[in-house]
Design a protein around this motif. Structure first.
Motif, mmCIF file in Angstrom:
data_model
loop_
_atom_site.group_PDB
_atom_site.id
_atom_site.type_symbol
_atom_site.label_atom_id
_atom_site.label_comp_id
_atom_site.label_asym_id
_atom_site.label_seq_id
_atom_site.Cartn_x
_atom_site.Cartn_y
_atom_site.Cartn_z
ATOM 1 N N PRO A 22 0.833 -1.204 0.000
ATOM 2 C CA PRO A 22 0.000 0.000 0.000
ATOM 3 C C PRO A 22 0.865 1.250 0.000
ATOM 4 O O PRO A 22 1.983 1.255 0.525
ATOM 5 C CB PRO A 22 -0.777 -0.125 1.318
ATOM 6 N N ALA A 23 0.364 2.317 -0.593
ATOM 7 C CA ALA A 23 1.036 3.610 -0.493
ATOM 8 C C ALA A 23 0.919 4.127 0.941
ATOM 9 O O ALA A 23 -0.060 3.842 1.633
ATOM 10 C CB ALA A 23 0.418 4.601 -1.469
ATOM 11 N N ILE A 24 1.912 4.880 1.378
ATOM 12 C CA ILE A 24 1.898 5.477 2.709
ATOM 13 C C ILE A 24 1.660 6.976 2.570
ATOM 14 O O ILE A 24 2.371 7.666 1.842
ATOM 15 C CB ILE A 24 3.207 5.208 3.461
ATOM 16 N N ILE A 25 0.636 7.462 3.270
ATOM 17 C CA ILE A 25 0.243 8.865 3.233
ATOM 18 C C ILE A 25 0.437 9.471 4.618
ATOM 19 O O ILE A 25 0.042 8.867 5.619
ATOM 20 C CB ILE A 25 -1.233 9.014 2.804
ATOM 21 N N VAL A 26 1.045 10.661 4.671
ATOM 22 C CA VAL A 26 1.278 11.339 5.945
ATOM 23 C C VAL A 26 0.695 12.746 5.876
ATOM 24 O O VAL A 26 0.942 13.476 4.910
ATOM 25 C CB VAL A 26 2.778 11.400 6.287
ATOM 26 N N PRO A 27 -0.089 13.143 6.880
ATOM 27 C CA PRO A 27 -0.715 14.466 6.859
ATOM 28 C C PRO A 27 0.192 15.586 7.347
ATOM 29 O O PRO A 27 1.079 15.379 8.184
ATOM 30 C CB PRO A 27 -1.905 14.300 7.811
ATOM 31 N N VAL A 28 -0.059 16.780 6.825
ATOM 32 C CA VAL A 28 0.537 18.023 7.314
ATOM 33 C C VAL A 28 -0.607 18.930 7.738
ATOM 34 O O VAL A 28 -1.526 19.184 6.953
ATOM 35 C CB VAL A 28 1.391 18.705 6.226
ATOM 36 N N GLN A 29 -0.542 19.435 8.978
ATOM 37 C CA GLN A 29 -1.638 20.240 9.506
ATOM 38 C C GLN A 29 -1.194 21.629 9.967
ATOM 39 O O GLN A 29 -1.963 22.355 10.595
ATOM 40 C CB GLN A 29 -2.297 19.516 10.685
ATOM 41 N N ALA A 30 0.044 22.005 9.650
ATOM 42 C CA ALA A 30 0.558 23.311 10.051
ATOM 43 C C ALA A 30 -0.162 24.416 9.289
ATOM 44 O O ALA A 30 -0.757 24.187 8.230
ATOM 45 C CB ALA A 30 2.055 23.387 9.796
ATOM 46 N N THR A 31 -0.101 25.635 9.839
ATOM 47 C CA THR A 31 -0.757 26.780 9.203
ATOM 48 C C THR A 31 0.230 27.869 8.777
ATOM 49 O O THR A 31 -0.094 28.664 7.902
ATOM 50 C CB THR A 31 -1.796 27.399 10.151
ATOM 51 N N ALA A 32 1.414 27.914 9.373
ATOM 52 C CA ALA A 32 2.413 28.924 9.018
ATOM 53 C C ALA A 32 3.244 28.440 7.837
ATOM 54 O O ALA A 32 3.601 27.259 7.770
ATOM 55 C CB ALA A 32 3.329 29.221 10.201
ATOM 56 N N PRO A 33 3.556 29.317 6.883
ATOM 57 C CA PRO A 33 4.283 28.892 5.679
ATOM 58 C C PRO A 33 5.582 28.148 5.980
ATOM 59 O O PRO A 33 5.836 27.088 5.398
ATOM 60 C CB PRO A 33 4.555 30.214 4.947
ATOM 61 N N GLU A 34 6.403 28.688 6.860
ATOM 62 C CA GLU A 34 7.692 28.066 7.148
ATOM 63 C C GLU A 34 7.524 26.696 7.782
ATOM 64 O O GLU A 34 8.284 25.766 7.489
ATOM 65 C CB GLU A 34 8.535 28.965 8.065
ATOM 66 N N GLU A 35 6.524 26.558 8.647
ATOM 67 C CA GLU A 35 6.307 25.270 9.303
ATOM 68 C C GLU A 35 5.734 24.248 8.331
ATOM 69 O O GLU A 35 6.072 23.059 8.387
ATOM 70 C CB GLU A 35 5.379 25.448 10.501
ATOM 71 N N ILE A 36 4.871 24.692 7.427
ATOM 72 C CA ILE A 36 4.371 23.788 6.393
ATOM 73 C C ILE A 36 5.540 23.245 5.571
ATOM 74 O O ILE A 36 5.654 22.033 5.341
ATOM 75 C CB ILE A 36 3.365 24.510 5.479
ATOM 76 N N ALA A 37 6.408 24.131 5.119
ATOM 77 C CA ALA A 37 7.557 23.714 4.310
ATOM 78 C C ALA A 37 8.468 22.777 5.094
ATOM 79 O O ALA A 37 8.963 21.773 4.555
ATOM 80 C CB ALA A 37 8.330 24.936 3.834
ATOM 81 N N ARG A 38 8.699 23.091 6.373
ATOM 82 C CA ARG A 38 9.580 22.256 7.195
ATOM 83 C C ARG A 38 9.011 20.860 7.353
ATOM 84 O O ARG A 38 9.730 19.858 7.212
ATOM 85 C CB ARG A 38 9.786 22.896 8.566
ATOM 86 N N GLN A 39 7.723 20.775 7.643
ATOM 87 C CA GLN A 39 7.111 19.460 7.820
ATOM 88 C C GLN A 39 7.112 18.651 6.527
ATOM 89 O O GLN A 39 7.336 17.438 6.543
ATOM 90 C CB GLN A 39 5.689 19.621 8.356
ATOM 91 N N CYS A 40 6.869 19.323 5.415
ATOM 92 C CA CYS A 40 6.892 18.618 4.125
ATOM 93 C C CYS A 40 8.284 18.094 3.808
ATOM 94 O O CYS A 40 8.444 16.971 3.306
ATOM 95 C CB CYS A 40 6.394 19.533 3.016
ATOM 96 N N HIS A 89 4.611 26.128 -0.761
ATOM 97 C CA HIS A 89 5.372 25.581 0.362
ATOM 98 C C HIS A 89 5.168 24.075 0.491
ATOM 99 O O HIS A 89 6.002 23.383 1.060
ATOM 100 C CB HIS A 89 4.963 26.280 1.658
ATOM 101 N N VAL A 90 4.065 23.578 -0.046
ATOM 102 C CA VAL A 90 3.803 22.145 -0.038
ATOM 103 C C VAL A 90 4.411 21.475 -1.261
ATOM 104 O O VAL A 90 4.978 20.389 -1.188
ATOM 105 C CB VAL A 90 2.280 21.876 0.005
ATOM 106 N N SER A 91 4.321 22.136 -2.402
ATOM 107 C CA SER A 91 4.743 21.522 -3.662
ATOM 108 C C SER A 91 6.249 21.304 -3.740
ATOM 109 O O SER A 91 6.708 20.444 -4.486
ATOM 110 C CB SER A 91 4.282 22.379 -4.841
ATOM 111 N N THR A 92 7.039 22.067 -2.971
ATOM 112 C CA THR A 92 8.489 21.911 -3.033
ATOM 113 C C THR A 92 8.960 20.579 -2.476
ATOM 114 O O THR A 92 10.126 20.205 -2.671
ATOM 115 C CB THR A 92 9.187 23.051 -2.263
ATOM 116 N N ALA A 93 8.083 19.839 -1.803
ATOM 117 C CA ALA A 93 8.478 18.553 -1.227
ATOM 118 C C ALA A 93 8.737 17.503 -2.300
ATOM 119 O O ALA A 93 9.439 16.524 -2.057
ATOM 120 C CB ALA A 93 7.396 18.054 -0.268
ATOM 121 N N GLY A 94 8.155 17.694 -3.492
ATOM 122 C CA GLY A 94 8.401 16.761 -4.579
ATOM 123 C C GLY A 94 7.536 15.511 -4.556
ATOM 124 O O GLY A 94 7.684 14.637 -5.419
ATOM 125 N N LEU A 95 6.637 15.396 -3.588
ATOM 126 C CA LEU A 95 5.736 14.254 -3.512
ATOM 127 C C LEU A 95 4.336 14.654 -3.987
ATOM 128 O O LEU A 95 3.991 15.835 -3.972
ATOM 129 C CB LEU A 95 5.639 13.749 -2.067
#
Length: 298
Positions: A22-40, A89-95
């Motif tokens: 199965p594919a593995i999916i992980v959520p991101v729930q941050a609201t600040a741009p820098e934290e979203i990018a960091r988590q991704c 900030h999400v798209s830079t993760a490459g996934l």
């Protein structure tokens, strides 16, 4: 098991090694741009995650709280533009990214009406497709960060986007059609945080999602007994055999962990894990879950 349809090259090779995985999916729930990018980035750095689920309902809840403090109500366009402005900030993760607006009706943090839900997702669908080069300009305001009269384009080209649509929302079928027209895959979802639906309702819901044109049919239930977990897994297996689309069945909480670990054996195309904060009861740490999955299907 049918594979999750919106994997990209960065993720698809793990499933290709063994089509039962199965594919593995992980959520991101941050609201600040820098934290979203960091988590991704942290999710990508694990090397075991196939899809990021971007939970945008916390973003909406944050905006609604700010507006309430200023004694005004946020408009749907304001919600959508805030999300679109964060997309880079999400798209830079490459996934691949699964965008999920989980309403309070189904266990999320966004308290929005049927019409507002539809309007927000409609604007997001349009904005993402245009920022990815499918049209000349978004027509949105500069504050969204999208390509408009004067705003810079956000770098989302090349990102594989998918959209969660709650199947019980009014206009769900129209949202699914619109997303497809704009090149987005759709996961139709239905959640019950109070109990597990009957076998008949589970089967009918899976069928209704497929009939609405969803690319993936997802159901998540809260079990009260071990029999509830078994019923959810059985319904998932029957749906996987009967339907042309991939299915995903989750039994939540500690009692439902079997569905997260062994769900693929019953037809589930993916499983959700957590890196830090969980987005649903019973999610397992991604390193632990990936280790089990790799031993079972690697």
């Amino acid at each position: 098991m049918k594979q999750l349809p919106f994997l990209n090259d960065a993720a698809g090779h793990r499933v290709a090694v063994d089509p039962r995985r199965p594919a593995i999916i992980v959520p991101v729930q941050a609201t600040a741009p820098e934290e979203i990018a960091r988590q991704c980035r942290a999710i990508t750095d694990t090397g075991v995650v196939d899809v990021i689920e971007w939970r945008i309902d916390p973003v909406l809840a944050s905006i609604a709280e700010e507006c309430c403090a200023g004694s005004r109500a946020a408009a749907p366009q304001e919600f959508a533009e805030a999300v679109l402005g964060l997309a880079a900030h999400v798209s830079t993760a490459g996934l691949p990214v699964l965008i999920t607006l989980r309403t309070g009706f189904e266990g999320g943090s966004a308290d929005v009406s049927e019409d507002v839900y539809t309007e927000i997702l409609t604007t997001i669908i349009t904005g993402l497709s245009e920022s990815s080069g499918l049209s000349e300009s978004s027509g949105l305001s500069e504050s969204s960060g999208l390509s408009g009269a004067s705003g810079p384009a956000i770098p989302t080209a090349g990102t594989t986007w998918a959209l969660d649509v709650e199947i019980d929302r009014r206009g769900a079928a129209e949202l699914i059609d619109m997303a497809h027209d704009r090149g987005l895959s759709v996961v139709a979802s239905h959640h019950n945080f109070a109990r597990t639906d009957s076998a008949e309702v589970l089967g009918a819901t899976f069928t209704r999602m497929a009939a609405a044109g969803a690319d993936v049919a997802k159901i998540a239930m809260m079990p009260g007994t071990r029999a509830d977990v078994a019923e959810l897994l059985r319904a998932t297996a029957l749906a996987e055999e009967a339907l042309a689309v991939p299915v995903l069945g989750i039994s939540m909480g500690q009692l439902g962990r079997t569905s997260r670990v062994m769900g693929a054996d019953f037809g589930s195309c993916a499983t959700f894990a957590q890196l830090g904060e969980s987005s649903a009861p019973g999610q397992i740490a991604v390193a632990d879950l990936a280790g089990i999955v790799d031993r079972l299907y690697g």
